[in-house]
Design a protein around this motif. Structure first.
Motif: not given
Length: 255
Positions: A148-159
């Motif tokens: 999850g360190l590489f998947v920031p929260s709150g980022v739009p799915k397309p980005l």
């Protein structure tokens, strides 16, 4: 040290050379080198400071005990403020890296010695130790959730795919930047000192009116040496604070 062409060679001071007889073990050269010797000297100084200096455990500490306790408390506060109380389990690692890098940097400023941290192979291994600890502890504590360190929260799915790639590249580049920062600062500072020292030798040899200008590079060396003392301490601190920041990712991988 003069080069073959008769000039001043500022790179010669970083050359690793064998000390004593050649020793081989199962086909591998394990001879003592100047780099290994000054690592041993650094460990000896650390032992003298941290073990011998604190063995009395006096209620009113002397100078040596005060210095040892101050360094330890300083690094403990750094780890605590960066990673929280949970991060204090890494204090032995962080403090060991800090004190070793600090002593190696300071010893390397003594004329005629060898600067261990001016070689990227040394600083890179320190950096890999830090990153390896982050990865191993992160997966041991959080399992696959560490990714999850590489998947920031709150980022739009397309980005998200692009941001994740940036996070992965940033993580992979950490040992490179961590090792390069320390190595480059030590290398550049010592080269500058050697170059200005060479100017003094050349001016003294030239004589005449040029001789009168020799105090100028001498004054610059004094200023550079004071700056290098600051850099030696600062780089040890920077290395340790970045280590704490990276270890905090292992403790709290969520964004």
């Amino acid at each position: 040290m003069a080069s073959a062409s008769g000039g001043i060679d500022p790179i010669h001071q970083f050359q690793i050379s064998r000390i004593g007889p050649s020793i081989h073990f199962f086909g591998n050269d394990i001879s003592l080198t100047n780099s290994a010797l000054f690592m041993i000297i650094a460990v000896g100084i650390i032992y003298w400071l941290m073990v011998y200096g604190t063995k009395s455990k006096a209620l009113v500490p002397g100078r040596l005990q005060s210095a040892a306790e101050m360094l330890y408390e300083f690094m403990a506060d750094t780890v605590r403020s960066t990673t929280g109380k949970e991060g204090l389990k890494f204090l032995p690692l962080v403090f060991s890296l800090f004190i070793f890098v600090l002593i190696c940097n300071l010893v390397g400023l003594i004329p005629g010695t060898f600067t261990v941290t001016s070689h990227i192979v040394v600083t890179f291994m320190f950096a890999m130790l830090v990153i390896g600890t982050v990865i191993i502890y992160g997966f041991m504590k959080h399992g696959t959730h560490f990714l999850g360190l590489f998947v920031p929260s709150g980022v739009p799915k397309p980005l998200l795919p692009f941001i994740s790639i940036i996070e992965i590249v940033s993580f992979v580049s950490r040992p490179i930047s961590l090792s390069m920062r320390l190595f480059a600062n030590m290398l550049a500072g010592h080269i500058a000192l050697k170059v200005f020292a060479g100017f003094i030798v050349l001016m003294l040899g030239a004589g005449g009116a040029v001789l009168a200008l020799s105090p100028l590079p001498l004054a610059m060396i004094v200023a550079l040496y004071a700056l290098e003392l600051l850099v030696a301490c600062l780089q040890a601190y920077v290395f340790s604070i970045l280590t704490c920041i990276y270890l905090n990712d292992a403790l709290h991988p969520g964004h």
